[in-house]
Scaffold this motif. Structure first.
Motif, mmCIF file in Angstrom:
data_model
loop_
_atom_site.group_PDB
_atom_site.id
_atom_site.type_symbol
_atom_site.label_atom_id
_atom_site.label_comp_id
_atom_site.label_asym_id
_atom_site.label_seq_id
_atom_site.Cartn_x
_atom_site.Cartn_y
_atom_site.Cartn_z
ATOM 1 N N UNK A 199 3.756 -2.665 3.851
ATOM 2 C CA UNK A 199 3.637 -4.007 3.291
ATOM 3 C C UNK A 199 3.139 -4.998 4.333
ATOM 4 N N UNK A 200 2.577 -6.101 3.838
ATOM 5 C CA UNK A 200 2.100 -7.167 4.727
ATOM 6 C C UNK A 200 1.831 -8.414 3.898
ATOM 7 N N UNK A 201 1.462 -9.467 4.603
ATOM 8 C CA UNK A 201 1.114 -10.703 3.903
ATOM 9 C C UNK A 201 -0.344 -10.714 3.458
ATOM 10 N N UNK A 202 -1.108 -9.685 3.824
ATOM 11 C CA UNK A 202 -2.503 -9.572 3.385
ATOM 12 C C UNK A 202 -2.863 -8.103 3.213
ATOM 13 N N UNK A 203 -3.866 -7.845 2.386
ATOM 14 C CA UNK A 203 -4.349 -6.482 2.184
ATOM 15 C C UNK A 203 -4.867 -5.912 3.500
ATOM 16 N N UNK A 204 -5.571 -6.731 4.261
ATOM 17 C CA UNK A 204 -6.131 -6.267 5.531
ATOM 18 C C UNK A 204 -5.039 -5.792 6.488
ATOM 19 N N UNK A 205 -3.966 -6.557 6.629
ATOM 20 C CA UNK A 205 -2.896 -6.183 7.544
ATOM 21 C C UNK A 205 -2.137 -4.957 7.029
ATOM 22 N N UNK A 206 -1.915 -4.864 5.730
ATOM 23 C CA UNK A 206 -1.246 -3.679 5.168
ATOM 24 C C UNK A 206 -2.079 -2.429 5.443
ATOM 25 N N UNK A 207 -3.391 -2.531 5.284
ATOM 26 C CA UNK A 207 -4.297 -1.417 5.557
ATOM 27 C C UNK A 207 -4.230 -1.026 7.032
ATOM 28 N N UNK A 208 -4.231 -2.022 7.900
ATOM 29 C CA UNK A 208 -4.147 -1.767 9.344
ATOM 30 C C UNK A 208 -2.837 -1.060 9.680
ATOM 31 N N UNK A 209 -1.743 -1.523 9.091
ATOM 32 C CA UNK A 209 -0.448 -0.887 9.351
ATOM 33 C C UNK A 209 -0.431 0.563 8.867
ATOM 34 N N UNK A 210 -1.050 0.830 7.728
ATOM 35 C CA UNK A 210 -1.104 2.206 7.225
ATOM 36 C C UNK A 210 -1.846 3.109 8.204
ATOM 37 N N UNK A 211 -2.954 2.630 8.758
ATOM 38 C CA UNK A 211 -3.693 3.417 9.752
ATOM 39 C C UNK A 211 -2.864 3.637 11.013
ATOM 40 N N UNK A 270 0.867 -1.178 0.000
ATOM 41 C CA UNK A 270 0.000 0.000 0.000
ATOM 42 C C UNK A 270 0.901 1.225 0.000
ATOM 43 N N UNK A 271 0.766 2.044 -1.032
ATOM 44 C CA UNK A 271 1.523 3.293 -1.129
ATOM 45 C C UNK A 271 0.541 4.447 -0.993
ATOM 46 N N UNK A 272 0.717 5.235 0.067
ATOM 47 C CA UNK A 272 -0.195 6.338 0.366
ATOM 48 C C UNK A 272 0.581 7.614 0.614
ATOM 49 N N UNK A 273 -0.148 8.709 0.781
ATOM 50 C CA UNK A 273 0.443 10.013 1.079
ATOM 51 C C UNK A 273 -0.161 10.557 2.369
ATOM 52 N N UNK A 274 0.084 9.896 3.506
ATOM 53 C CA UNK A 274 -0.542 10.314 4.762
ATOM 54 C C UNK A 274 -0.024 11.674 5.235
ATOM 55 N N UNK A 275 -0.947 12.553 5.541
ATOM 56 C CA UNK A 275 -0.615 13.956 5.797
ATOM 57 C C UNK A 275 0.302 14.172 6.986
ATOM 58 N N UNK A 276 0.038 13.544 8.107
ATOM 59 C CA UNK A 276 0.868 13.779 9.290
ATOM 60 C C UNK A 276 2.225 13.112 9.155
ATOM 61 N N UNK A 277 2.270 11.947 8.544
ATOM 62 C CA UNK A 277 3.545 11.282 8.268
ATOM 63 C C UNK A 277 4.432 12.211 7.445
ATOM 64 N N UNK A 278 3.860 12.818 6.412
ATOM 65 C CA UNK A 278 4.633 13.702 5.541
ATOM 66 C C UNK A 278 5.019 15.006 6.229
#
Length: 194
Positions: free
Chosen positions: A149-161, A80-88
């Motif tokens: 990154x993760x072994x599943x879409x669900x875990x990658x999404x959770x990590x991004x949050x 998952x490649x995102x542009x999270x505002x606070x991270x940036x």
């Protein structure tokens, strides 16, 4: 979008079946809150070849990031490649993201930052893959975004949050002028759950 992880058509994602030499990457210009079957392009990981001759769209300009990551991490099935505002924001002011909660430590473990490279260049993917080759799951692409990154879409999404949540708490800590003591690492043992 509502979580502040991406604006408009910024960001992209991909997934593959475990061990497969092909992945599905979002198409260029795709809005992540409007995904459907036509929003993805199938690409071979080893050589980057498009596998659907009738594909109506080109893959995301960051597809090299996804392919390089899969090549470096056989255990990864979602990027998952995102542009999270606070991270940036924290990256722009030179502040590292602190892992504040046990969930941050458990799901993120560590956050690595790569040097700035203009978006769309193959070097973005090479740097991200190198940064996560040791098992790191969250990479901040300086002044650009993140790769989670993760072994599943669900875990990658959770990590991004959790990455953006850790960044928000870090930012609030900086506003208060109060340092956060690091979490003890000995609580995170094999088999521990969060």
């Amino acid at each position: 979008m509502q979580a502040g992880l991406v604006v408009g058509s910024g960001g992209n994602l991909s997934a593959r079946a475990p061990g497969a030499d092909e992945c599905w990457v979002t198409a260029a210009g795709t809005w992540l809150d409007r995904l459907d079957r036509g929003s993805f392009v199938r690409i071979r990981i080893t050589d980057g070849a498009a596998l659907d001759s009738n594909a109506k769209a080109a893959p995301s300009s960051e597809f090299a990031l996804h392919l390089a990551t899969y090549r470096a991490r056989p255990d990864v099935n979602a990027v998952v490649h995102l542009h999270p505002q606070t991270v940036l924001l924290l990256d722009a002011i030179g502040e590292p993201i602190r892992l504040v909660t046990t969930d941050h430590a458990f799901y993120l473990r560590s956050v690595v930052t790569t040097p700035f490279v203009p978006p769309g260049r193959t070097e973005v993917g090479a740097l991200a893959a190198e940064a996560c080759a040791d098992g790191t799951n969250c990479v901040v692409l300086s002044r650009h975004g993140c790769s989670v990154v993760a072994d599943s879409v669900e875990l990658a999404h959770k990590r991004a949050f959790y990455l953006e949540e850790a960044a928000r708490l870090t930012y609030r800590m900086l506003l208060l002028g109060r340092p956060v003591e690091p979490l003890p690492t000995d609580w995170l043992t094999p088999g521990a759950t969060a």
